[in-house]
Write an enzyme that holds these catalytic residues in place. Sequence first.
Site, PDB file in Angstrom:
ATOM      1  N   ASP A 141      -9.831  -4.683  -4.673  1.00  0.00           N
ATOM      2  CA  ASP A 141      -9.272  -3.647  -3.798  1.00  0.00           C
ATOM      3  C   ASP A 141     -10.130  -2.384  -3.863  1.00  0.00           C
ATOM      4  OD1 ASP A 141      -7.655  -1.759  -2.460  1.00  0.00           O
ATOM      5  OD2 ASP A 141      -5.824  -2.740  -3.118  1.00  0.00           O
ATOM      6  N   SER A 160       0.831  -1.199   0.000  1.00  0.00           N
ATOM      7  CA  SER A 160       0.000   0.000   0.000  1.00  0.00           C
ATOM      8  C   SER A 160       0.877   1.266   0.000  1.00  0.00           C
ATOM      9  CB  SER A 160      -0.970  -0.038   1.193  1.00  0.00           C
ATOM     10  OG  SER A 160      -1.982   0.925   1.052  1.00  0.00           O
ATOM     11  N   HIS A 214      -7.966  -5.258  -0.187  1.00  0.00           N
ATOM     12  CA  HIS A 214      -6.696  -4.564   0.081  1.00  0.00           C
ATOM     13  C   HIS A 214      -5.975  -5.342   1.185  1.00  0.00           C
ATOM     14  CE1 HIS A 214      -4.092  -1.111  -0.378  1.00  0.00           C
ATOM     15  NE2 HIS A 214      -4.088  -0.886   0.923  1.00  0.00           N
TER      16      HIS A 214
END
Length: 224
Positions: free
Chosen positions: A173, A119, A204
Site C-alpha cells: 500500500d 481507507s 491500496h
Amino acid sequence: MPTTPLERITIEPKSPATSCVIWLHGLGDSGAGFAPIVPVLALPENHGIRFIFPHAPEQPVTINQGSVMRSWYDIKSMDLHNRADMAGVLESEKRVQALIQEQIDLGIASKNIVLAGFSQGGVLSLFTGLRFEQSLAGILALSCYLPTADKLPEQCHPANLATPILQNHGERDDVVPLSAGKMANALLNAAQYKVTWQTYPMEHSVLPEQLTDISAWLQERLLA
C-alpha cells in the site's frame, strides 16, 4: 445529530432483514464503489443481511489542491500525525451514528450491525465503532489508520471493548502505509481489543481472496 440523513445505496436481502452491514467508502468514491461486492460475497440465499453503502458529503480536500469530492473529512497532509481534520471526523461520526440509530429504530439490534469501511471510510468506521455507546456485531477496518495517529481516540466506550475487529491491509500500500495500519493494530492490542490482523499481497485495494475471507467473517458475526 444532523437533520439530513446520509444519501445511500441500500441492498435488501430476499429474506426479512435481521442484521445490517454499513460500509463506508474511501476518498473520492461513493457508495456505488463497493455496492457490487454483495453478490461476490456469496452469502447463503436466505442470509437476512441488509447492506447500506452511504455517500460521503462533497467538500474541498486540501491534499488534492482543494478539489471538491466526496470525503468523510478533509485530509490536510500525508503525515500521519496531521493527516485527518478531526473536526470533520467528528462531524462524519455524528452522521454515521445517526445511520446506525436509524437501523436500530427500524428494529435491527446494535449487536447485529457491522460497521465496515475502506481507507478513509475505514478510519471512520474504526473511530466511530470504538466510541459507539452500544455493542456492535463487528468493526471491519480495511487499509486504514487511526485518525488520532499514535494513540487511541478519546472517550472509547466499553460497550465495544469485546467487539470483534478485523483489520486488513495491503503489503504494498503506497496510499496508507502498512506501518500506519500496524500502529493502529498495536494500540488496539495493547488496550486488549479483540482485533484480528491480516495482510494481503496488494496495493491500496481489495482482492477477491480478501472478500472471501471477509464473507466468512461476516457470516460468523451475523449468521452464526
